[in-house]
Motif scaffolding. Structure first.
Motif, PDB file in Angstrom:
ATOM      1  N   TYR A 105      80.966  48.584  31.618  1.00  0.00           N
ATOM      2  CA  TYR A 105      81.514  49.285  32.785  1.00  0.00           C
ATOM      3  C   TYR A 105      82.947  48.827  33.040  1.00  0.00           C
ATOM      4  O   TYR A 105      83.857  49.649  33.235  1.00  0.00           O
ATOM      5  CB  TYR A 105      80.629  49.004  33.994  1.00  0.00           C
ATOM      6  CG  TYR A 105      81.100  49.594  35.296  1.00  0.00           C
ATOM      7  CD1 TYR A 105      81.261  50.969  35.438  1.00  0.00           C
ATOM      8  CD2 TYR A 105      81.350  48.780  36.395  1.00  0.00           C
ATOM      9  CE1 TYR A 105      81.676  51.509  36.648  1.00  0.00           C
ATOM     10  CE2 TYR A 105      81.763  49.309  37.606  1.00  0.00           C
ATOM     11  CZ  TYR A 105      81.925  50.679  37.733  1.00  0.00           C
ATOM     12  OH  TYR A 105      82.338  51.213  38.917  1.00  0.00           O
ATOM     13  N   SER A 108      85.203  50.122  30.274  1.00  0.00           N
ATOM     14  CA  SER A 108      85.358  51.576  30.234  1.00  0.00           C
ATOM     15  C   SER A 108      86.121  52.113  31.447  1.00  0.00           C
ATOM     16  O   SER A 108      86.884  53.066  31.334  1.00  0.00           O
ATOM     17  CB  SER A 108      83.975  52.218  30.149  1.00  0.00           C
ATOM     18  OG  SER A 108      84.065  53.597  30.354  1.00  0.00           O
ATOM     19  N   ARG A 109      85.903  51.514  32.636  1.00  0.00           N
ATOM     20  CA  ARG A 109      86.430  52.126  33.856  1.00  0.00           C
ATOM     21  C   ARG A 109      87.612  51.399  34.468  1.00  0.00           C
ATOM     22  O   ARG A 109      88.202  51.895  35.411  1.00  0.00           O
ATOM     23  CB  ARG A 109      85.309  52.240  34.900  1.00  0.00           C
ATOM     24  CG  ARG A 109      84.201  53.156  34.451  1.00  0.00           C
ATOM     25  CD  ARG A 109      84.789  54.511  34.172  1.00  0.00           C
ATOM     26  NE  ARG A 109      84.033  55.250  33.162  1.00  0.00           N
ATOM     27  CZ  ARG A 109      83.311  56.318  33.421  1.00  0.00           C
ATOM     28  NH1 ARG A 109      83.197  56.756  34.638  1.00  0.00           N
ATOM     29  NH2 ARG A 109      82.712  56.949  32.453  1.00  0.00           N
ATOM     30  N   ASN A 180      82.159  55.845  27.921  1.00  0.00           N
ATOM     31  CA  ASN A 180      83.378  56.651  27.885  1.00  0.00           C
ATOM     32  C   ASN A 180      83.077  58.140  27.899  1.00  0.00           C
ATOM     33  O   ASN A 180      83.940  58.943  28.225  1.00  0.00           O
ATOM     34  CB  ASN A 180      84.196  56.307  26.639  1.00  0.00           C
ATOM     35  CG  ASN A 180      84.994  55.039  26.825  1.00  0.00           C
ATOM     36  OD1 ASN A 180      85.217  54.607  27.953  1.00  0.00           O
ATOM     37  ND2 ASN A 180      85.397  54.435  25.731  1.00  0.00           N
ATOM     38  N   LYS A 184      85.071  60.677  34.078  1.00  0.00           N
ATOM     39  CA  LYS A 184      85.638  59.831  35.132  1.00  0.00           C
ATOM     40  C   LYS A 184      85.652  60.510  36.486  1.00  0.00           C
ATOM     41  O   LYS A 184      85.660  59.834  37.515  1.00  0.00           O
ATOM     42  CB  LYS A 184      87.089  59.480  34.760  1.00  0.00           C
ATOM     43  CG  LYS A 184      87.178  58.231  33.927  1.00  0.00           C
ATOM     44  CD  LYS A 184      88.286  57.355  34.434  1.00  0.00           C
ATOM     45  CE  LYS A 184      87.855  55.930  34.302  1.00  0.00           C
ATOM     46  NZ  LYS A 184      88.836  54.943  34.321  1.00  0.00           N
ATOM     47  N   ASP A 187      83.170  59.277  39.067  1.00  0.00           N
ATOM     48  CA  ASP A 187      83.513  58.066  39.812  1.00  0.00           C
ATOM     49  C   ASP A 187      84.506  58.387  40.908  1.00  0.00           C
ATOM     50  O   ASP A 187      84.402  57.911  42.029  1.00  0.00           O
ATOM     51  CB  ASP A 187      84.203  57.009  38.943  1.00  0.00           C
ATOM     52  CG  ASP A 187      83.490  56.727  37.672  1.00  0.00           C
ATOM     53  OD1 ASP A 187      82.744  57.593  37.215  1.00  0.00           O
ATOM     54  OD2 ASP A 187      83.713  55.620  37.155  1.00  0.00           O
ATOM     55  N   GLU A 188      85.499  59.215  40.513  1.00  0.00           N
ATOM     56  CA  GLU A 188      86.569  59.472  41.479  1.00  0.00           C
ATOM     57  C   GLU A 188      86.027  60.195  42.696  1.00  0.00           C
ATOM     58  O   GLU A 188      86.386  59.879  43.838  1.00  0.00           O
ATOM     59  CB  GLU A 188      87.688  60.277  40.801  1.00  0.00           C
ATOM     60  CG  GLU A 188      88.597  59.366  39.981  1.00  0.00           C
ATOM     61  CD  GLU A 188      89.314  60.093  38.857  1.00  0.00           C
ATOM     62  OE1 GLU A 188      89.318  61.335  38.865  1.00  0.00           O
ATOM     63  OE2 GLU A 188      89.847  59.393  37.968  1.00  0.00           O
ATOM     64  N   ARG A 191      84.289  57.766  44.782  1.00  0.00           N
ATOM     65  CA  ARG A 191      85.245  56.869  45.424  1.00  0.00           C
ATOM     66  C   ARG A 191      85.841  57.528  46.670  1.00  0.00           C
ATOM     67  O   ARG A 191      86.013  56.889  47.705  1.00  0.00           O
ATOM     68  CB  ARG A 191      86.339  56.504  44.423  1.00  0.00           C
ATOM     69  CG  ARG A 191      87.139  55.277  44.785  1.00  0.00           C
ATOM     70  CD  ARG A 191      87.977  54.831  43.615  1.00  0.00           C
ATOM     71  NE  ARG A 191      87.172  54.204  42.585  1.00  0.00           N
ATOM     72  CZ  ARG A 191      86.847  52.908  42.602  1.00  0.00           C
ATOM     73  NH1 ARG A 191      87.262  52.135  43.576  1.00  0.00           N
ATOM     74  NH2 ARG A 191      86.113  52.390  41.653  1.00  0.00           N
ATOM     75  N   HIS A 197      83.050  49.955  44.008  1.00  0.00           N
ATOM     76  CA  HIS A 197      82.772  49.878  42.566  1.00  0.00           C
ATOM     77  C   HIS A 197      81.332  49.510  42.292  1.00  0.00           C
ATOM     78  O   HIS A 197      80.720  50.007  41.355  1.00  0.00           O
ATOM     79  CB  HIS A 197      83.732  48.888  41.909  1.00  0.00           C
ATOM     80  CG  HIS A 197      83.626  47.496  42.445  1.00  0.00           C
ATOM     81  ND1 HIS A 197      82.715  46.609  41.968  1.00  0.00           N
ATOM     82  CD2 HIS A 197      84.296  46.861  43.448  1.00  0.00           C
ATOM     83  CE1 HIS A 197      82.831  45.463  42.636  1.00  0.00           C
ATOM     84  NE2 HIS A 197      83.777  45.600  43.538  1.00  0.00           N
ATOM     85  N   ILE A 205      76.554  55.348  37.651  1.00  0.00           N
ATOM     86  CA  ILE A 205      76.740  55.146  36.208  1.00  0.00           C
ATOM     87  C   ILE A 205      75.449  54.720  35.527  1.00  0.00           C
ATOM     88  O   ILE A 205      75.029  55.299  34.524  1.00  0.00           O
ATOM     89  CB  ILE A 205      77.836  54.081  35.963  1.00  0.00           C
ATOM     90  CG1 ILE A 205      79.158  54.511  36.593  1.00  0.00           C
ATOM     91  CG2 ILE A 205      78.005  53.822  34.488  1.00  0.00           C
ATOM     92  CD1 ILE A 205      79.897  55.552  35.849  1.00  0.00           C
TER      93      ILE A 205
ATOM     94  N   VAL B   5      92.175  58.375  31.345  1.00  0.00           N
ATOM     95  CA  VAL B   5      92.941  57.678  32.382  1.00  0.00           C
ATOM     96  C   VAL B   5      94.364  58.196  32.380  1.00  0.00           C
ATOM     97  O   VAL B   5      95.017  58.201  31.351  1.00  0.00           O
ATOM     98  CB  VAL B   5      93.012  56.165  32.102  1.00  0.00           C
ATOM     99  CG1 VAL B   5      93.261  55.434  33.385  1.00  0.00           C
ATOM    100  CG2 VAL B   5      91.808  55.722  31.373  1.00  0.00           C
TER     101      VAL B   5
END
Lengths: 295, 534
Positions: A105, A108-109, A180, A184, A187-188, A191, A197, A205, B5
């Motif tokens: 984690y 990857s993040r 991966n 993403k 998560d965003e 968030r 986290h 996750i 990213v």
């Protein structure tokens, strides 16, 4: 073999052989190669006679005497070995998955100094199997045992700690690749909704990567079940040992070994692992190739 | 894999503060309590460890434990070190049990650690003097009472000259104590249990070996009471002279001096064992490459290790690939049935397979000779060449299912339109396979072939459980055989046989380490796997 349906019959035998028939020939030959040691061990386990020679006539005698023998023999505490193995392999598997997932984690993040170096180090260090350092591990554990008997030589805790030394390694790399592939954006979004986290990791996750967790857990479990060198060096008393150490000692001299009792022990040890494996094999193959293929 | 990213603009102070507050607000109180509880457990264990290490006066380790504990507390209470929170547990295990043991192996490789050399010099001196003891003739008889405390046996001795009571154990020299006397003989002392005679008679074996040092100076000898009632003074025939740092045999007059090799050595080269542990520099490595009774086996074991690993990978890969091609035909019936059968050897625990095959291949009683070859005596596991062939056959059995599964997966991953385009261009099936499918397949499979090579390079279980490394080489000084690979050789040098040579085994480990490191670096360069880490 089911090759006699009408569609096939209409064609000539030669054409059928050129297309699929030869495939069956290869498959049958290899199947015999693959199956025969397994049939042999099942047959030997059902044989009431104990010796190697007595086990040669496949399925000539059927009985469960040897199962009773291996389960009740006070010289060879098979039940303890089985329990020890299950305990050590389960704990090692579970903790390895957790530690590996945490690291994957982070890799990857998150972006942090030393991230690339860390990944490369993990890949390189796992190239050197722990059993290469078995002398040092033995001396380390014997010194640790002088100070803290609970984690020294001849303890399960000590052995599990040693195995956890390999928790970061090929497993993390496998999980990292899988992490991966989880977008993403998830998560965003979480968030933005105010999740930290830790909450993202534990509630989002970990659920999405469950298949790879199962694969890594199973591979680690099987790897621990099979591990001989370190277990044989650290676990000294028969009651403390694992299946691999105990059963190896049991047939150290095949001439005098109780071969059918060993076979019975082998069948009982293998069946749960094999069922689990066949049940999860599609995921395992997926996991193995996912680590290798990029994309 | 796509890089998800995007480089973000550095946050302003206000944004950072807002992010921190959001982060803090998002953590439920339960999690914080759990975190505090876990850290409390860690700290409690650390305090216990510090206490134990303090009593053993292990200052360096103690400092490390304290430093790590402080660091762990800092990481988990800090709001910043987020990646560290996820990496710390794994890294601690990795450093202690992987990196440290690797470095420690390196250190042992430069010492003479092993049978006869596994302690400090002081331990060697007292054990030498203790082992060469003889009863002093005409020495007085000491009345003795056997006492016990927490499983340790001690001797309560009455000095026949002064009448004083003395107490000592195997580790603790005799000291004067206050005791209860019965008829001029000390019979009990506070804190110790006096054993009744009936119990003492059952302890003859322990008492034979119980030797209580007379004083701190090992030259003073020790007191033994084999029958548990009367003790006699035993003095060593060896005498240690601390100033000259030498041991003299009082019977023959030979002087054994410390010449830096880790054992007291006489002028003619005879060593007194046990010796002690010293750093010997490159001696182990020099021995490995110059001593012909070690160099010979080392070279043949190294060659066989490579041959074994290469043929193992090649044979399992080709059989696996062949089967994958055979099964890559949707018209074939019973495909799934065959597939399950072929996975079975992979699912069967590997150590059991090796043991089962060892039974089947037994020369006199095994299934293969007795049934398949009708009672022949084919030395499957005892002839040097045939044993190697047997190992390769068994490894093929163990390994082909994995390659089969992997190749199946890789073949199915090749899009069908590639095939169709090639057919349109007039390529025959062989050309399609050779020029298109195989290269595409190899891209996927190459990293797995490398890791398979690495696995077989260290495939200890197969070798150890099938042949045990045998048949043994004749005329060599280390217990290795024709089918031993490097890793099983290390294990045998370190843990089997009459003499255990940890130093030499670790030196071998370092050599293997160098070989494996070179191979993995070169192969990773080739496959560019490391470059693909993003």
């Amino acid at each position: 073999m089911g090759t006699t349906d009408t569609r096939v019959r209409r064609r000539s035998a030669g054409a059928w052989f050129a297309d699929t028939g030869w495939r069956h020939v290869v498959a049958i030959v290899v199947s015999i190669f693959a199956l025969f040691p397994l049939l042999y061990v099942v047959s030997a386990s059902l044989n009431p006679k104990g010796t190697l020679t007595g086990s040669n006539q496949l399925f000539s005698a059927i009985g469960i005497d040897s199962y009773v023998r291996i389960l009740t023999d006070p010289q060879n505490p098979y039940v303890s070995w089985f329990g020890n193995t299950l305990l050590i392999a389960s704990v090692t598997g579970a903790v390895t998955v957790f530690i590996g997932a945490c690291a994957a984690y982070a890799f990857s993040r998150m972006r942090f100094a030393g991230r690339r170096v860390g990944l490369v180090t993990i890949v390189v260090v796992q190239m050197f199997p722990q059993l290469l350092a078995v002398v040092a591990i033995f001396l380390l554990m014997s010194t640790l045992g002088d100070w803290f008997p609970a984690i020294g030589l001849n303890t399960h805790t000590g052995l599990i700690l040693v195995y956890l030394g390999g928790a970061l390694g090929v497993n993390t790399y496998l999980m990292y690749g899988f992490f991966n592939t989880i977008p993403k954006e998830l998560d965003e979004a979480a968030r933005i909704d105010g999740a930290g986290h830790a909450r993202i990791f534990f509630t989002i996750i970990l659920r999405l990567v469950a298949p790879i967790l199962a694969v890594v857990g199973l591979l680690s479990f099987i790897g621990t079940v099979n591990e001989y060198v370190i277990a044989s060096v650290i676990l000294i008393e028969p009651e403390q040992q694992t299946l691999v150490v105990g059963l190896t000692k049991l047939v150290a001299n095949p001439r005098y070994a109780d071969w059918s009792a060993f076979s019975a022990g082998a069948v009982m040890a293998a069946i749960p692992v094999m069922i689990l494996f066949l049940f999860l094999q599609r995921y395992i193959v997926g996991g193995l190739t996912a680590g290798a293929t990029k994309g | 894999m796509t890089e998800t990213v995007e480089p973000t603009a550095p946050q302003t102070t206000r944004q950072r503060r807002a992010a921190r507050i959001a982060e803090a607000a998002s953590v439920p109180i339960g999690w914080i309590l759990l975190k505090i509880l876990l850290l409390a457990v860690v700290d409690a264990v650390a305090v216990y460890a510090v206490f134990v290490l303090f009593t053993h006066a292990e200052w360096l380790i103690l400092a490390v434990v304290v430093a790590v504990t402080v660091l762990v507390n800092y990481i988990y209470f800090s709001r910043k070190r987020v990646p560290a929170k996820y990496l710390t547990p794994g890294i601690i295990f990795l450093v202690v049990f992987q990196v440290f043991t690797l470095l420690y192996t390196g250190y042992i490789g430069f010492t003479n650690y092993g049978t006869g050399h596994n302690g400090s010099k002081e331990q060697a001196v007292s054990s030498l003097l203790a082992s060469a003891q003889e009863r002093v003739e005409d020495s007085p008889t000491f009345p003795v009472t056997v006492v016990e405390q927490f499983g340790t046996y001690g001797l309560l001795v009455t000095d026949p000259d002064s009448g004083d009571a003395l107490l000592g154990t195997a580790d603790q020299p005799l000291q004067q104590v206050q005791a209860e006397f019965d008829g001029g003989k000390a019979v009990a002392v506070d804190g110790w249990t006096t054993l009744p005679l009936a119990t003492v008679f059952t302890l003859s074996e322990e008492l034979e070996n119980l030797s209580v040092p007379f004083s701190d100076d090992p030259n003073d000898g020790s007191l033994r009471a084999p029958d548990g009632q009367s003790g006699y003074l035993y003095v060593s025939t060896l005498e240690y002279d601390a100033d000259a740092d030498a041991i003299t045999d009082t019977q023959t007059g030979t002087v054994y001096a410390d010449i830096g090799t880790g054992a007291f050595t006489a002028d003619d080269g005879t060593e007194l064992l046990p010796g002690w542990q010293v750093t010997v520099g490159f001696d182990n490595f020099v021995r490995a490459v110059t001593d012909s009774s070690i160099r010979g086996p080392l070279i043949s074991v190294t060659i066989w290790t490579f041959v074994f690993a290469i043929i193992s990978v090649a044979s399992t890969f080709f059989l696996g690939l062949l089967l994958a091609l055979v099964f890559n035909n949707t018209r074939m019936r019973f495909r799934n049935g065959y597939r399950i059968i072929m996975i079975l050897p992979y699912a069967f625990p590997a150590f059991l397979s090796a043991l089962v095959w060892a039974g089947m291949m037994n020369e006199s009683f095994g299934f293969i000779n007795q049934v398949i070859f009708g009672g022949a005596d084919i030395p499957w596991l005892t002839d040097p060449t045939l044993a190697k062939v047997s190992i390769l056959i068994v490894n093929l059995w163990l390994g082909f299912p994995y390659m089969f599964l992997v190749c199946m997966g890789a073949l199915q991953g090749i899009p069908e339109d590639v095939n169709e385009a090639a057919v349109m261009d007039g390529a025959n099936p062989w050309q399609i396979f050779r020029r298109i499918k195989l290269p595409l397949l190899l891209v996927t499979v190459a990293p797995l072939l490398i890791s398979s090579f690495a696995f077989n390079f260290n495939n200890f279980n197969l070798i150890y459980m099938l042949t045990g490394g045998g048949p043994r080489f004749s005329d060599v000084s280390i217990p290795v055989g024709h089918t031993d690979i490097l890793i099983s050789m290390v294990y045998k040098v370190a843990f089997t046989g009459q003499t255990r040579d940890y130093g030499l085994a670790s030196a071998f480990t370092i050599l293997i380490f160098l070989v494996v490191a070179t191979i993995s670096i070169v192969s990773f360069r080739k496959t560019k796997a490391l470059e693909e880490l993003n």
